[in-house]
Design an enzyme around this catalytic site. Structure first.
Site, PDB file in Angstrom:
ATOM      1  CE  LYS A 123      -4.610  16.133 -73.557  1.00  0.00           C
ATOM      2  NZ  LYS A 123      -5.431  16.062 -74.792  1.00  0.00           N
ATOM      3  CG  HIS A 125      -5.319  15.224 -69.606  1.00  0.00           C
ATOM      4  ND1 HIS A 125      -4.412  16.241 -69.399  1.00  0.00           N
ATOM      5  CD2 HIS A 125      -6.230  15.703 -70.496  1.00  0.00           C
ATOM      6  CE1 HIS A 125      -4.763  17.297 -70.114  1.00  0.00           C
ATOM      7  NE2 HIS A 125      -5.856  16.994 -70.795  1.00  0.00           N
TER       8      HIS A 125
END
Length: 250
Positions: A123, A125
């Site tokens: 991921k 973010h």
């Protein structure tokens, strides 16, 4: 290797499940439709007379009961072998709900362990990375359903080591006790045996293929188990036994 040495290796490779608990679990898996019989192609390209699909523990009641079996087995292993760990890890994807459910059940029994799991894709973010949950540290117990080629185990070990923790043990629902393959060729050991001997993890399973055979062999033999379903199950015994004789390991 001497016979005594082989016996010692077999004891180290896969811890035997408690007999009564294993039989109870096999019956539960059959009744839940998770353990099925017929003709199923495995990852190794073999035609197996049975198939264990943990994805079919697909409602709260079944998942909760599955977690109870894992927890009971882990507590029994603690007494029997001294199994100890500091946290739980669930490899994506099937291991994620398993780890969460087992952590909840162990906490209910007074053993509150942190747990974590991984994403398949990092991921970029928010918290970022591939790990979710508690910090991965200490001795880690990996929870999965079955082990076929050991790929998930190797990936989990690498993730845990990269986090600075120790991959210590692995708990499975079912040990197929089946020869692994390397480059399409059968080898003399199972994936469980490889992970134990070469990767250094203690591996335990709620039930093993031998427990399934015992369950099938007794269907229709005792009062209250003479219905058509029990007799139908018993007909699968010879097919599963033949499969074990061809591909099985201890």
């Amino acid at each position: 290797m001497s016979t005594a040495g082989q016996q010692q290796d077999n004891r180290d490779v896969a811890t035997s499940a408690d007999g009564a608990l294993a039989q109870e679990f096999v019956q539960f898996a059959v009744e839940a439709g998770v353990l099925r019989f017929g003709q199923f192609k495995t990852k190794a390209g073999r035609m197996s007379p049975y198939f264990f699909n943990a994805g079919l523990f697909d409602d709260g009641a079944k998942l909760g009961r599955l977690a109870q079996f894992y927890a009971r087995h882990l507590l029994a292993e603690e007494k029997r072998t001294g199994l100890a760990f500091d946290m739980i890890f669930g490899p994506a994807y099937k291991g994620i709900p398993l780890a969460a459910a087992v952590a909840v059940e162990l906490a209910r029994l007074g053993r509150n362990y942190p747990f974590a799991y991984n994403r398949k894709e990092a991921k970029d973010h928010g918290e970022g990375g591939t790990l979710v949950g508690a910090p991965v540290k200490g001795r880690v117990l990996i929870i999965d359903d079955v082990m076929s080629a050991g790929t998930a185990a190797r990936e989990s070990i690498a993730i845990i080591q990269a986090a600075g923790a120790v991959p210590h043990a692995m708990a499975l629902a079912l040990d197929r006790q089946e020869k692994a393959t390397e480059n399409g060729v059968d080898v003399s050991h199972s994936a469980v045996q490889y992970v134990t001997k070469h990767l250094g993890l203690q591996v335990c399973a709620i039930a093993r293929l031998t427990d399934l055979l015992q369950y099938l062999s007794t269907q229709g033999d005792t009062p209250g188990s003479n219905g058509p379903d029990a007799l139908s199950l018993k007909t699968h015994y010879q097919a599963v036994l033949a499969y074990r004789e061809r591909y099985g390991v201890d």
